[in-house]
Design an enzyme around this catalytic site. Structure first.
Site, PDB file in Angstrom:
ATOM      1  N   SER A  15       0.880  -1.129  -0.148  1.00 45.20           N
ATOM      2  CA  SER A  15       0.093  -0.081  -0.014  1.00 45.20           C
ATOM      3  C   SER A  15       0.840   1.233   0.171  1.00 45.20           C
ATOM      4  CB  SER A  15      -0.869  -0.131   1.106  1.00 45.20           C
ATOM      5  OG  SER A  15      -1.604   1.407   1.149  1.00 45.20           O
ATOM      6  N   LYS A  16       0.479   2.199  -0.815  1.00 47.75           N
ATOM      7  CA  LYS A  16       1.144   3.540  -0.888  1.00 47.75           C
ATOM      8  C   LYS A  16       0.450   4.611  -0.061  1.00 47.75           C
ATOM      9  CE  LYS A  16       2.144   2.971  -5.899  1.00 47.75           C
ATOM     10  NZ  LYS A  16       3.436   2.558  -5.771  1.00 47.75           N
ATOM     11  N   LYS A  66     -13.836  -4.121   2.650  1.00 45.02           N
ATOM     12  CA  LYS A  66     -14.765  -2.713   2.543  1.00 45.02           C
ATOM     13  C   LYS A  66     -16.270  -3.203   3.141  1.00 45.02           C
ATOM     14  CE  LYS A  66     -12.300  -0.616  -0.881  1.00 45.02           C
ATOM     15  NZ  LYS A  66     -12.289   0.138  -2.147  1.00 45.02           N
ATOM     16  N   GLY A 128     -17.654  -2.541 -16.454  1.00 44.72           N
ATOM     17  CA  GLY A 128     -17.605  -3.135 -15.233  1.00 44.72           C
ATOM     18  C   GLY A 128     -18.734  -3.106 -14.396  1.00 44.72           C
ATOM     19  N   ALA A 132     -16.394  -1.710  -7.175  1.00 45.05           N
ATOM     20  CA  ALA A 132     -15.565  -0.669  -7.533  1.00 45.05           C
ATOM     21  C   ALA A 132     -16.450   0.318  -8.208  1.00 45.05           C
ATOM     22  CB  ALA A 132     -14.571  -1.181  -8.179  1.00 45.05           C
ATOM     23  N   THR A 154     -20.853  -9.809 -17.716  1.00 43.01           N
ATOM     24  CA  THR A 154     -22.217 -10.124 -17.121  1.00 43.01           C
ATOM     25  C   THR A 154     -23.311  -9.017 -17.014  1.00 43.01           C
ATOM     26  OG1 THR A 154     -20.991 -11.527 -15.645  1.00 43.01           O
ATOM     27  CG2 THR A 154     -23.324 -11.621 -15.356  1.00 43.01           C
ATOM     28  N   TYR A 214      -4.143   1.168 -10.726  1.00 44.89           N
ATOM     29  CA  TYR A 214      -3.001   1.862 -10.771  1.00 44.89           C
ATOM     30  C   TYR A 214      -1.784   0.835 -10.966  1.00 44.89           C
ATOM     31  CZ  TYR A 214      -1.528   1.616  -5.790  1.00 44.89           C
ATOM     32  OH  TYR A 214      -1.074   1.072  -4.684  1.00 44.89           O
TER      33      TYR A 214
HETATM   34  P1  ATR Z   1     -14.476  -4.893  -7.688  1.00 44.56           P
HETATM   35  O1  ATR Z   1     -14.736  -5.008  -6.018  1.00 44.56           O
HETATM   36  O2  ATR Z   1     -13.023  -4.796  -8.001  1.00 44.56           O
HETATM   37  O3  ATR Z   1     -15.491  -4.365  -8.348  1.00 44.56           O
HETATM   38  P2  ATR Z   1     -15.901  -7.458  -8.179  1.00 44.56           P
HETATM   39  O4  ATR Z   1     -16.956  -6.874  -7.533  1.00 44.56           O
HETATM   40  O5  ATR Z   1     -15.603  -8.733  -8.182  1.00 44.56           O
HETATM   41  O6  ATR Z   1     -14.576  -6.420  -7.658  1.00 44.56           O
HETATM   42  O7  ATR Z   1     -16.225  -7.160  -9.837  1.00 44.56           O
HETATM   43  C1  ATR Z   1     -15.195  -7.440 -10.756  1.00 44.56           C
HETATM   44  C2  ATR Z   1     -15.622  -6.792 -12.130  1.00 44.56           C
HETATM   45  O8  ATR Z   1     -14.574  -7.077 -12.987  1.00 44.56           O
HETATM   46  C3  ATR Z   1     -16.770  -7.574 -12.647  1.00 44.56           C
HETATM   47  O9  ATR Z   1     -17.583  -6.274 -13.411  1.00 44.56           O
HETATM   48  C4  ATR Z   1     -16.242  -8.400 -13.555  1.00 44.56           C
HETATM   49  O10 ATR Z   1     -17.284  -8.990 -14.702  1.00 44.56           O
HETATM   50  P3  ATR Z   1     -18.390  -9.785 -14.241  1.00 44.56           P
HETATM   51  O11 ATR Z   1     -19.427  -9.290 -13.644  1.00 44.56           O
HETATM   52  O12 ATR Z   1     -18.894 -10.420 -15.690  1.00 44.56           O
HETATM   53  O13 ATR Z   1     -17.731 -11.000 -13.586  1.00 44.56           O
HETATM   54  C5  ATR Z   1     -15.235  -7.634 -14.274  1.00 44.56           C
HETATM   55  N1  ATR Z   1     -14.195  -8.706 -14.665  1.00 44.56           N
HETATM   56  C6  ATR Z   1     -13.347  -9.274 -14.044  1.00 44.56           C
HETATM   57  N2  ATR Z   1     -12.446  -9.831 -14.736  1.00 44.56           N
HETATM   58  C7  ATR Z   1     -12.624  -9.682 -16.043  1.00 44.56           C
HETATM   59  C8  ATR Z   1     -12.373 -10.144 -17.287  1.00 44.56           C
HETATM   60  N3  ATR Z   1     -11.469 -10.848 -17.677  1.00 44.56           N
HETATM   61  N4  ATR Z   1     -12.995  -9.595 -18.650  1.00 44.56           N
HETATM   62  C9  ATR Z   1     -13.927  -8.693 -18.406  1.00 44.56           C
HETATM   63  N5  ATR Z   1     -14.349  -8.527 -17.039  1.00 44.56           N
HETATM   64  C10 ATR Z   1     -13.932  -8.671 -15.933  1.00 44.56           C
END
Ligand code: ATR
Length: 269
Positions: A15-16, A66, A128, A132, A154, A214
């Site tokens: 962690s930074k 979180k 996504g 996050a 998805t 990052y």
């Molecule tokens: P975070 O807390 O970082 O948001 P998360 O709730 O697990 O972590 O969500 C990860 C996100 O990255 C999701 O939108 C996931 O897509 P899915 O909902 O289809 O799972 C997306 N994601 C992760 N790996 C991916 C990949 N290789 N290609 C496209 N989307 C990806």
């Protein structure tokens, strides 16, 4: 004695945040101690209680705690409620705690203050639909963009978040070309060098392609965006600094200037 703060995570060694908060303390001419605290999975509450019992004045929370932090606190800010996650804990006295979320503010501050790109009237695409993304959507909306579209591998998860905030969701394959001003990658795919399945044309006419991660985890996406026509790219370092600054302000009432800290972190860390 210095005022004590900490960031909790697992892992946490990378962690930074300690360096960033020490730069804010220099601006305030304050004496703070900001440490990294590793907690075992399932043991966040115990670690947090110990820290505050020993006089801790505020905490940041990172992956994977979180949601634990959301349940740990007694009260939630509107931002934390919208995100369903807490990354900042503020002691209220009497053993009570307020949970807030500074991630969205951090993203907006980076784009508007460090990159100098206003969000008002812009067409924004977010890739996504995980935790996050949920955290940043309401704060982006407060900037009055012309349009905010959420798109995810998805599709149903994008549709859920879009419905919750009254914005649009589109399947990745149906995103229009040469339409968006700002494209933000909020997926975790970059951490394993994977790109969301988005067509190159989406980046034509794009002013800024941004990855919320990052460092090296952002490179696959930002490189693809540059090759596909994005005029400017940025990883999430400025977002990290922006969220830290807002947490610092919540704890101490002092608003750090993030621009010199961004320059310092780019050069030294
Ligand atoms: P975070 O807390 O970082 O948001 P998360 O709730 O697990 O972590 O969500 C990860 C996100 O990255 C999701 O939108 C996931 O897509 P899915 O909902 O289809 O799972 C997306 N994601 C992760 N790996 C991916 C990949 N290789 N290609 C496209 N989307 C990806």
């Amino acid at each position: 004695m210095s005022d004590r703060y900490a960031v909790f995570g697992n892992p946490i060694a990378h962690s930074k945040s300690p360096q960033i908060h020490q730069q804010f303390a220099l601006q305030e001419h304050a004496d703070i101690e900001y440490e990294r605290i590793y907690a075992e999975i399932g043991a966040f509450d115990e670690a947090a209680h110990r820290f505050f019992a020993e006089g801790g004045l505020g905490a940041n929370i990172t992956v994977p705690f979180k949601i634990d932090a959301y349940h740990f606190v007694d009260e939630h800010s509107e931002r934390a409620k919208a995100a369903g996650a807490v990354n900042t804990i503020i002691p209220l006295g009497g053993g009570k705690f307020l949970g807030d979320n500074s991630d969205g503010v951090g993203l907006v501050q980076d784009i508007t203050r460090i990159r100098n790109i206003p969000l008002e009237g812009k067409k924004i695409l977010i890739l996504g639909a995980g935790g996050a993304v949920r955290g940043v959507v309401p704060v982006l909306l407060a900037e009055n963009p012309a349009q905010l579209v959420i798109s995810n591998r998805t599709d149903s998860k994008a549709t859920d978040i879009a419905a919750a905030f009254g914005v649009e969701a589109l399947p990745l394959a149906q995103l229009p070309a040469a339409h968006f001003d700002i494209v933000i990658n909020g997926t975790s795919g970059g951490l394993s060098q994977q790109l969301p399945d988005v067509a190159a044309g989406v980046f034509q006419n794009c002013t800024l392609a941004y990855d919320m991660v990052y460092g090296s985890g952002a490179e696959t996406f930002l490189q693809f965006a540059r090759q596909s026509g994005a005029r400017q790219t940025a990883d999430g370092l400025g977002m990290l600094i922006g969220q830290a600054a807002f947490s610092y302000q919540l704890w101490r009432g002092f608003q750090p200037d993030i621009r010199p800290v961004f320059a310092y972190m780019k050069e030294h860390v």
